[in-house]
Scaffold this motif. Structure first.
Motif, PDB file in Angstrom:
ATOM      1  N   VAL A  93      24.552  -1.228  52.771  1.00  0.00           N
ATOM      2  CA  VAL A  93      25.418  -0.473  51.868  1.00  0.00           C
ATOM      3  C   VAL A  93      26.058   0.704  52.597  1.00  0.00           C
ATOM      4  CG1 VAL A  93      25.446   1.035  49.855  1.00  0.00           C
ATOM      5  CG2 VAL A  93      24.264  -1.151  49.746  1.00  0.00           C
TER       6      VAL A  93
ATOM      7  N   ALA B 220      27.947  -5.659  50.243  1.00  0.00           N
ATOM      8  CA  ALA B 220      27.027  -4.539  50.012  1.00  0.00           C
ATOM      9  C   ALA B 220      26.087  -4.824  48.850  1.00  0.00           C
ATOM     10  CB  ALA B 220      27.821  -3.258  49.745  1.00  0.00           C
ATOM     11  N   SER B 221      26.586  -5.465  47.812  1.00  0.00           N
ATOM     12  CA  SER B 221      25.736  -5.768  46.656  1.00  0.00           C
ATOM     13  C   SER B 221      24.668  -6.799  46.996  1.00  0.00           C
ATOM     14  CB  SER B 221      26.599  -6.259  45.486  1.00  0.00           C
ATOM     15  OG  SER B 221      27.080  -7.573  45.714  1.00  0.00           O
TER      16      SER B 221
ATOM     17  N   ALA C 121      23.986  -1.776  45.109  1.00  0.00           N
ATOM     18  CA  ALA C 121      22.750  -1.652  45.862  1.00  0.00           C
ATOM     19  C   ALA C 121      21.535  -1.604  44.957  1.00  0.00           C
ATOM     20  CB  ALA C 121      22.789  -0.391  46.724  1.00  0.00           C
TER      21      ALA C 121
ATOM     22  N   VAL D 194      29.553   1.231  44.693  1.00  0.00           N
ATOM     23  CA  VAL D 194      28.788   0.600  45.768  1.00  0.00           C
ATOM     24  C   VAL D 194      27.300   0.775  45.543  1.00  0.00           C
ATOM     25  CG1 VAL D 194      28.412   0.573  48.245  1.00  0.00           C
ATOM     26  CG2 VAL D 194      30.687   0.999  47.366  1.00  0.00           C
TER      27      VAL D 194
END
Length: 319
Positions: free
Chosen positions: A101, A94-95, A22, A18
């Motif tokens: 995130v 999230a990306s 980010a 994750v």
């Protein structure tokens, strides 16, 4: 602008993957992105050796589409395609939005199951002076563990919103933001408590759900699976109401009593019924499978299967 090759996401969605998203990476392995873009007009940038951000986004969208199409609820519990699709889409979200995130990780990606994630999420929304979050979370997990029907309905309810609401683009939207979904799952917890002799606690959850989501569903009502409470605000469902599978109910709908009975006094709605915004269904009436009821209608008499009814009082105008 072209992005650098993404950091790989570990297979179980751990924190490292994750954070990779980010920091400018993608939610998929590089080889997965290359495979998903085969046959497209996307080519690698000769300067970076990688695809443009737009092409990476297209690959992610395609991966999410494939994951959701494979999310067969009938295969649960041996395979949990809904949970797999939710986690993949959460990594993609999230990306794309670094500010979320931490939220995606704490609400979805840090959990081992959909049940755990739901219990955590509802606990944060329903906790208050009466019950702290850990107590609410324990109640939700207790109901989920005790009821295979609840676990299956949870997945069918998520897919119902994803399939029927054109404003919903991914499963994280349903799970995190749609209060109709949250109120429905809270009802399912309260319903479990109600029929296991814990009516005081069931009423407490009903009250908290009404305060938090502006949706009031009596814990004694009988609701099927694959339901969509669209927008949700102002929906009221009485104690002896029945709602069949695969129904869609819009905001400010009332399934209420007529005031002339004290026992079985609420509507019985069949499967696959659509009830438009602001409609009121009053009394112990039967609404047949597949009916469509127009916005603002007042229904006080039975409707046969596949009827289209509108007006005050509602009149059948077709099938």
């Amino acid at each position: 602008p072209a992005s650098s090759p993404p950091s790989p996401v570990d297979a179980d969605g751990a924190l490292g993957g994750v954070l990779g998203g980010a920091l400018g990476g993608a939610a998929l392995y590089p080889q997965e992105i290359s495979q998903l873009l085969q046959g497209s007009d996307c080519v690698t940038d000769p300067r970076t050796g990688w695809f443009s951000d737009d092409c990476v986004r297209r690959a992610e969208d395609r991966a999410a589409e494939l994951a959701y199409s494979a999310a067969d609820v009938d295969a649960y519990p041996s395979l949990d395609g809904v949970w797999d699709a939710l986690r993949l889409e959460a990594r993609i979200e999230a990306s794309r939005e670094p500010l979320l995130v931490s939220y995606m990780y704490s609400s979805i990606l840090s959990h081992e199951s959909l049940e755990s994630a739901l219990a955590f999420h509802l606990a944060n929304k329903l906790s208050g002076t009466g019950m702290v979050a850990t107590q609410v979370m324990s109640l939700v997990l207790e109901a989920l563990e005790a009821s295979p029907d609840f676990r299956r309905s949870l997945r069918l309810d998520m897919c119902a919103v994803r399939d029927r609401d054109p404003a919903c683009t991914c499963l994280p939207d349903v799970f995190l933001y749609f209060k109709g979904f949250h109120a429905l799952q809270t009802y399912r917890v309260a319903n479990h408590l109600w029929y296991n002799g814990r009516k005081i606690l069931a009423h407490y959850l009903q009250s908290r759900s009404s305060q938090a989501f502006q949706i009031d569903i009596h814990p004694g009502a009988d609701l099927g699976s694959g339901l969509m409470l669209d927008h949700g605000t102002g929906i009221i469902v009485g104690e002896t109401a029945v709602i069949g599978d695969s129904c869609s109910i819009l905001h400010h709908v009332t399934l209420g009593g007529s005031g002339r009975a004290s026992s079985d006094r609420h509507p019985k709605v069949g499967r696959g019924v659509l009830i438009g915004a602001g409609a009121s269904l009053l009394g112990n009436i039967q609404i047949g499978d597949g009916c469509q009821i127009g916005a603002g209608s007042l229904v006080i008499q039975d409707l046969p299967k596949r009827s289209v009814a509108v007006g005050v009082p509602a009149k059948i105008i077709g099938e």
